[in-house]
Design an enzyme around this catalytic site. Structure first.
Site, short mmCIF file in Angstrom:
data_model
loop_
_atom_site.label_atom_id
_atom_site.label_comp_id
_atom_site.label_asym_id
_atom_site.label_seq_id
_atom_site.Cartn_x
_atom_site.Cartn_y
_atom_site.Cartn_z
N HIS A 23 35.51 47.23 65.51
CA HIS A 23 36.38 47.08 66.25
C HIS A 23 36.01 48.46 66.90
O HIS A 23 37.48 49.58 66.28
CB HIS A 23 37.94 46.73 65.63
CG HIS A 23 38.07 45.64 65.78
ND1 HIS A 23 37.78 44.51 64.20
CD2 HIS A 23 38.33 44.64 66.92
CE1 HIS A 23 37.76 43.18 64.76
NE2 HIS A 23 38.62 43.11 65.43
N PRO A 111 47.27 42.03 58.86
CA PRO A 111 47.97 41.54 59.71
C PRO A 111 48.85 41.87 60.01
O PRO A 111 49.34 43.06 59.16
CB PRO A 111 48.76 40.68 58.40
CG PRO A 111 47.81 40.22 57.27
CD PRO A 111 46.35 41.54 57.31
N ILE A 180 45.47 47.25 76.66
CA ILE A 180 43.87 46.19 76.04
C ILE A 180 44.17 45.52 74.57
O ILE A 180 44.96 46.27 73.77
CB ILE A 180 42.66 46.83 76.53
CG1 ILE A 180 42.37 47.62 77.94
CG2 ILE A 180 41.62 45.86 75.94
CD1 ILE A 180 42.31 46.93 78.92
N HIS A 258 36.88 46.78 72.57
CA HIS A 258 38.59 46.01 71.87
C HIS A 258 37.28 45.85 69.92
O HIS A 258 37.19 46.58 68.52
CB HIS A 258 39.25 44.94 71.60
CG HIS A 258 39.97 45.23 71.56
ND1 HIS A 258 39.86 44.23 69.82
CD2 HIS A 258 41.81 45.81 71.11
CE1 HIS A 258 41.47 44.53 69.47
NE2 HIS A 258 41.83 45.02 70.41
N GLU A 405 63.41 37.75 57.01
CA GLU A 405 62.63 37.37 56.06
C GLU A 405 61.70 38.35 55.57
O GLU A 405 60.85 39.07 54.88
CB GLU A 405 62.53 36.01 55.46
CG GLU A 405 63.51 35.27 55.77
CD GLU A 405 64.50 34.99 56.56
OE1 GLU A 405 65.62 34.03 56.23
OE2 GLU A 405 63.62 35.11 57.17
N PHE A 431 63.02 29.27 52.99
CA PHE A 431 62.78 29.70 53.62
C PHE A 431 61.57 31.15 53.59
O PHE A 431 60.93 32.13 53.81
CB PHE A 431 63.78 30.94 54.48
CG PHE A 431 64.37 30.60 54.56
CD1 PHE A 431 64.60 28.97 55.97
CD2 PHE A 431 66.58 30.58 54.31
CE1 PHE A 431 65.52 28.44 56.21
CE2 PHE A 431 67.23 29.86 54.74
CZ PHE A 431 66.62 28.63 56.05
N HIS A 467 66.64 21.98 54.99
CA HIS A 467 67.12 23.22 54.07
C HIS A 467 66.08 23.11 52.68
O HIS A 467 66.50 23.74 51.15
CB HIS A 467 68.15 23.73 54.06
CG HIS A 467 69.00 24.76 54.65
ND1 HIS A 467 68.39 24.55 56.40
CD2 HIS A 467 69.39 25.22 55.04
CE1 HIS A 467 69.30 25.24 57.27
NE2 HIS A 467 69.50 26.00 56.43
N ARG A 523 70.13 25.37 42.82
CA ARG A 523 71.87 25.72 43.48
C ARG A 523 72.30 25.13 42.11
O ARG A 523 73.95 25.90 42.28
CB ARG A 523 71.16 24.87 45.34
CG ARG A 523 73.31 25.02 45.25
CD ARG A 523 73.28 24.44 46.54
NE ARG A 523 74.06 24.04 46.83
CZ ARG A 523 75.00 23.38 48.34
NH1 ARG A 523 74.08 22.27 48.61
NH2 ARG A 523 75.95 22.95 49.16
#
Length: 667
Positions: A23, A111, A180, A258, A405, A431, A467, A523
């Site tokens: 790039h 990322p 861009i 780019h 998170e 999650f 959940h 839990r």
């Protein structure tokens, strides 16, 4: 000054051209800012790359690595031959930067969005340490470079909100706003007022021409002088600045620059336009050498003054200096685990809370975070021994991240990349899906953060299938099988079978200084393992907890609460004269690191092995082997009390009995 920026443009474009991949456009547009920052503002010790007092620079858009490698080459941290091997096998210049502090790379990036979250975490770490060590030892700044893509990624909202709320005035972020992106112009996907958005988050926002050197200087001066807020410098830059097409017309501000080499005559014209030689582009101009040599001399003086002040501080504060040395050593802290008192039969999340309570007391450089769930994921065991980090008061050690998170995970990673801090964070296991990109990058970098995931199975019950984690353990255990570039396990995963095994798993997590650790807790309450069990054997990843008869008819293996379910079923099997061995396997990855002899002694290849998991059957298939069978989930969960779900889904002593009897009856 522009000549030095043009030198960066030439090197960046040539790296991409030679690799025929990469790039160039963004790197060319950002060259003015990166050059001013590196040649005038960034404070570091050229002879001591890991100096704790250095400024940190975090790159978010990893695809702009040619810009970073080129600027670092001007500093002497990469040779021209090395950057010419950009994106090639064995090159120190991979397509996206990978953590290498000695070469000036503070984070792996790629990322989009994660890099600036890590930078914000580093800024938190600096504030946290300043509150404990004083300004003399922590007077550096955290600089970051982001792009339009990072602003678009949802994680930017979490970073913007938290950095502004905490008043991270040591955090300076340059936004390369060139309008861009890879396949379109930003106006097609963004209609927001970015400056107004960040101002609403309590940021100091400065908008400039990002290719104007004087405006860059003024903005950096103002950002460094800011004492209440983080600063966003919105630099309106030109994508592909200096680029010309094959016909000699401008190639600037073009989407095509780019993500692809300029190519052919366009590349030749561009290099000539920038003052370079297309036949020999990997050159540092003499005046640019002089510029960076001058900065190197300036840094010698700046660093010498700072280190002299640090030495005076160390002399006046020997105990604090000793603590600081330990904190930045990366070594595991010394912890008296005998102080942890566990309650038999408790949920492993509660057992984790007991461990966290002691860690808060005994590990003064530890930060624990939670995504607005501290009273449920039981990280409040840590919170009860300290208080939350707040704007103007970083004397506490609990990071209230709110419902974000991924942001929380990347900021905790950034805290550890800064150094001097141990970071842990909690949320519900389901999650962890939000956190997966951060877990992956932490694994690639070998950053030993601690992921605390509770509510580990369908036994969340009444909350229903949204959940209830089912596939999540299989996902993280797949990563457990990978190695990083150093040949280390990419992540350590622990799912303890009872309260006391939880303590040992936390011990191993705190001792692990090489990779991330995932701790998965229940839990609901879990029955204690049989009396006489040596919990330190959990350090081997899998071990016999009951019925160690070498001539057993069947071996039962599980992790977490399913171990006690197997134990309950074993009582029924024994009444039929069936000899049973029970194996708790909190960490398959650790078990696979043991000797072949030990693995064979616990789970012989030719044995009949039955596994039970509240996740997907594949979770245990690697342990039961070709002759084995796994009973696991074949659907998502349901909404009902967990005791009802145990009965309906077959996680009972009676079903263990029936399943094992049927398994033994098979040929």
């Amino acid at each position: 000054m522009n000549h030095a920026a043009d030198n960066i443009r030439i090197l960046a474009a040539s790296m991409v051209e030679k690799a025929n991949s990469g790039h160039p456009g963004g790197a060319m547009g950002g060259a003015d800012f990166i050059n001013v920052l590196f040649s005038e503002y960034l404070v570091f010790d050229p002879t001591d790359p890991s100096w704790t007092g250095r400024d940190r620079f975090f790159l978010d858009p990893g695809h702009m690595s040619p810009m970073l490698y080129s600027a670092l080459a001007l500093q002497g941290k990469f040779t021209l031959d090395e950057i010419a091997q950009f994106r090639q096998w064995g090159s120190p210049c991979p397509g996206h930067p990978e953590l290498d502090v000695n070469r000036g790379i503070e984070n792996s990036s790629g990322p989009l969005g994660q890099g600036h979250a890590m930078a914000a975490g580093a800024a938190v770490a600096e504030k946290f340490l300043e509150a404990r060590l004083g300004k003399t030892m922590m007077q550096h700044n955290i600089f970051c470079y982001i792009s339009d893509g990072a602003v678009e990624e949802e994680i930017s909202q979490g970073v913007g909100r938290l950095a502004g709320t905490l008043g991270l005035d040591n955090f300076v972020m340059f936004y390369d706003s060139n309008d861009i992106q890879l396949s379109t112009e930003t106006k097609d996907v963004m209609a927001e007022d970015t400056a107004a958005k960040y101002k609403a988050w309590n940021w100091n926002v400065i908008t400039i021409n990002g290719n104007d050197v004087e405006q860059i200087r003024k903005a950096l001066d103002a950002a460094i002088a800011e004492s209440e807020r983080p600063t966003l410098i919105i630099g309106k830059t030109v994508m592909g600045k200096g680029a010309l097409k094959a016909d000699g017309s401008s190639y600037e501000h073009n989407v095509k620059t780019h993500g692809a080499p300029l190519g052919g005559d366009a590349y030749i014209n561009t290099i000539k336009n920038l003052g370079g030689d297309p036949t020999n582009p990997f050159v540092i101009f003499d005046d640019v050498k002089e510029l960076y040599a001058k900065r190197s001399e300036e840094l010698k003086k700046i660093v010498a003054e700072r280190k002299a002040a640090e030495a005076e501080w160390a002399k006046a504060n020997p105990e604090l200096k000793a603590k600081m040395d330990v904190w930045f050593s990366g070594k595991a802290p010394q912890i008296d685990w005998s102080k942890v008192q566990q309650k038999a039969g408790s949920a492993t999340r509660a057992a984790s809370s007991a461990c966290l309570s002691e860690l808060a007391k005994q590990v003064p450089n530890m930060i624990c975070a939670s995504a607005d769930l501290s009273n449920s994921d039981k990280t409040d065991g840590f919170l009860k021994e300290t208080h939350s980090l707040k704007k103007g008061d970083f004397s506490g050690a609990f990071f209230q991240a709110g419902v974000s998170e991924l942001t929380m995970a990347d900021m905790c990673i950034g805290m550890m990349l800064h150094g001097g801090v141990i970071a842990a964070m909690g949320t519900f296991f389901v999650f962890s899906d939000y956190m997966k990109p951060a877990v992956r990058v932490a694994a690639l970098m070998g950053t030993p953060v601690k992921f605390i995931w509770t509510h580990d199975a369908f036994r969340v019950g009444e909350d229903g299938p949204t959940h209830e984690p089912v596939e999540q353990e299989a996902q993280i255990r797949l990563m457990e099988k990978l190695k990083n570039h150093k040949g280390q396990d990419s992540v350590r995963v622990f799912r303890p079978a009872d309260a006391d095994e939880t303590t040992v798993c936390w011990q191993m997590a705190m001792e692990n200084t090489d990779t991330p650790t995932a701790l998965i807790f229940s839990r609901q309450n879990i029955a204690k393992l049989p009396e006489g069990n040596d919990y330190q054997n959990a350090r081997k990843g899998a071990y016999v907890v009951a019925g160690s008869d070498e001539n057993c008819d069947v071996i039962l293996v599980a992790s977490g609460s399913e171990v006690s379910t197997l134990e309950a079923g074993t009582e029924l099997l024994r009444k039929d004269g069936i000899k049973v061995r029970i194996v708790s396997a909190p960490s398959e990855g650790l078990f696979r690191n043991q000797s072949k002899e030990y693995q064979e002694s616990v789970l012989p290849k030719n044995a009949k092995i039955f596994g039970m998991t509240a996740g997907l059957p594949v979770t245990l298939e690697g342990l039961v082997g070709a002759n084995g069978k796994v009973f696991g989930m074949e659907s998502f969960g349901f909404s009902a009390p967990y005791t009802v779900l145990d009965e309906k889904l077959g996680f009972t002593a009676e079903n263990v009995y029936n399943q094992v009897k049927a398994f033994l009856a098979e040929k």
